[in-house]
Enzyme design. Structure first.
Site, PDB file in Angstrom:
ATOM      1  N   CYS A 152       0.811  -1.221   0.000  1.00 35.69           N
ATOM      2  CA  CYS A 152       0.000   0.000   0.000  1.00 35.69           C
ATOM      3  C   CYS A 152       0.845   1.272   0.000  1.00 35.69           C
ATOM      4  CB  CYS A 152      -0.989   0.005   1.158  1.00 35.69           C
ATOM      5  SG  CYS A 152      -0.258  -0.255   2.783  1.00 35.69           S
ATOM      6  N   ASP A 367      -7.295   5.682  -1.886  1.00 39.50           N
ATOM      7  CA  ASP A 367      -7.073   4.445  -1.147  1.00 39.50           C
ATOM      8  C   ASP A 367      -6.504   3.369  -2.073  1.00 39.50           C
ATOM      9  OD1 ASP A 367      -7.091   2.266   0.500  1.00 39.50           O
ATOM     10  OD2 ASP A 367      -9.251   2.296   0.911  1.00 39.50           O
ATOM     11  N   HIS A 369      -6.000   0.252  -1.317  1.00 38.29           N
ATOM     12  CA  HIS A 369      -6.370  -1.085  -0.845  1.00 38.29           C
ATOM     13  C   HIS A 369      -7.531  -1.675  -1.649  1.00 38.29           C
ATOM     14  CE1 HIS A 369      -4.382   0.911   2.584  1.00 38.29           C
ATOM     15  NE2 HIS A 369      -3.875  -0.282   2.825  1.00 38.29           N
TER      16      HIS A 369
END
Length: 477
Positions: A152, A367, A369
């Protein structure tokens, strides 16, 4: 010119104006990018093109028979033709001004949130979105084919660097639809085609293939120098140093673009001078003739800019021990207002995000993820696929901004700023000093000279673990 190529050109030109008003959204990453040859970019229903799971290969073969730029144009149009406001999971934003990477946005009176914040969404949609990928070529010698669970921060770093390169080549005012606008001037259109090529070259440099400069492979391998095994989490300082090393290796860009990564929460002016100077130009301009003093100053500034590299500054810091000290919230907000702002690399413990803006007490982010399949932007490779996967483009964009409270931030983070010119850097220095004086606190310092211990040997941060466990030497309490 072949019939297929003429049709591809005609399609590219005819659809530009229709696509200008479309809302943006992120396609479900589980869905393949598909297109129906019988209804491509249908004028009768341009906002809801067909979403078949299979693409008739003859259609995309016709795209590949044209020029590469024509193909890129159609990828853009195919991507935005899929846009539909129903897919937007819009956050609950207030009526207060919103700041994104140095730009201020205000809410309009429209009752539909994505329309009320359309200017912000256009800007947000223009950012590259890099996420977890699966089934890419193995990262040797680890054998890993996915970065789920560990990549990430690497993806957040890719988003930061790609955004800096976009600003470097296209400017802060760039929006993705700029690549679709037609002009009656052939020179303008040729310039636009060159921009399209440049734009896709930037994206291509981040694709998950070992030979791409900023691929997950090269970033993961770069971490070995800093004590990070392949598949191990990076912290903000590590990713900044790895990217700095990768940029230095790109000789075709390093003569005009560089990175400065602070190792002690300080920016040293003598090091900036050495890093950004392309040559030892003479700034002596004490010529006579006051009537032309303004012209000479402009000429001098232009000459200095020619000899000055653009610079991405990254400053890793730690603002507290186990959690963010709330005395720093206002200074974080203020930095998003800087015209040089490139956001913040940070997140929560064991979860990294790329923070790009703020509103009130919330910070907005992209994000990483989200797990998506690996794709390729390689022209010949996609040609061989016969179009089965359609556009390689849509999974690199997001229309769903997310937000969280500033107080949820992990104290370990890295601030980023992009300075295009020397004057831009000087302005950043002035703003930083003024901000610290006005708010009565500081999160980094600007000093004239580099300490001897840093001159002898550039420090490498190898003790960094991950966010709340980081062992940075400089901690702001």
């Amino acid at each position: 010119m072949s019939l297929c190529k003429r049709r591809a050109n005609q399609s590219a030109e005819n659809q530009s104006e229709e696509l200008q008003g479309l809302n943006f959204t992120q396609i479900d990453p589980e869905e393949e990018s598909t297109f129906d040859t019988n209804n491509e970019l249908s004028k009768s229903n341009p906002k809801k093109p067909p979403r078949d799971k299979k693409v008739k290969s003859s259609y995309l073969r016709s795209l590949f028979s044209g020029s590469r730029v024509v193909y890129y144009k159609l990828l853009l149009k195919m991507e935005f033709a899929y846009s539909s406001s129903s897919h937007i999971d819009f956050p609950n934003l207030s009526n207060s001004p919103l700041f994104m990477l140095g730009q201020s946005y205000s809410k309009s009176n429209d009752s539909i949130p994505e329309r009320a914040w359309s200017d912000f969404l256009t800007d947000f949609r223009s950012c590259f979105w890099f996420t977890y990928r699966k089934n890419f070529i193995r990262i040797e010698p680890s054998g890993l084919t996915s970065d789920v669970g560990w990549g990430c921060m690497l993806r957040s770093g890719q988003m930061l660097l790609s955004q800096a390169l976009i600003y470097h080549y296209f400017g802060r005012s760039f929006r993705i639809f700029d690549l679709l606008r037609n002009s009656d001037d052939s020179d303008d259109n040729n310039n636009r085609d060159a921009k399209i090529q440049r734009y896709f070259n930037i994206l291509d440099s981040f694709i998950d293939y070992p030979d791409k400069p900023y691929s997950i492979h090269n970033i993961a391998e770069g971490g070995l120098r800093f004590g990070k095994d392949i598949g191990e989490w990076f912290g903000p300082a590590t990713i900044a140093q790895v990217l700095e090393g990768l940029v230095e290796q790109q000789f075709d860009i390093y003569h005009e673009f560089c990175m400065y990564v602070s190792v002690d929460s300080c920016v040293y002016l003598d090091r900036v001078q050495d890093l950004c100077s392309r040559s030892n130009f003479n700034s002596n301009s004490n010529n006579k003739g006051k009537e032309k003093e303004g012209d000479r100053e402009e000429e001098q500034e232009e000459e200095e800019n020619k000899n000055w590299k653009s610079m991405l500054i990254v400053i890793p810091v730690r603002l507290g021990l186990d959690k963010l000290n709330d005395i720093y919230v206002n200074i974080l907000k203020e930095m998003f207002k800087f015209p040089q702002s490139m956001g913040i690399l940070g997140g929560k413990p064991r979860s990294s995000y790329y923070f790009i803006g703020c509103q009130d007490e919330s910070i907005l982010y992209l994000d990483p993820h989200v797990l998506q399949a690996t794709v390729s932007s390689n022209f010949e490779e996609e040609k061989k696929k016969g179009g089965e996967e359609g556009s390689v483009f849509n999974s690199y964009y997001c229309s769903n901004p997310k937000k969280m409270s500033f107080l949820e931030l992990d104290p370990s983070m890295a601030f980023a700023f992009y300075c295009k010119t020397r004057r831009d850097f000087e302005d950043w220095c002035e703003r930083s000093k003024e901000m610290s004086e006005r708010l009565g606190t500081t999160v980094f310092n600007i000093e004239k000279r580099t300490p001897e211990y840093l001159i002898k040997k550039k420090e490498v941060i190898t003790k960094e673990k991950f966010f709340s466990d980081d062992e940075d030497e400089v901690v702001f309490l």
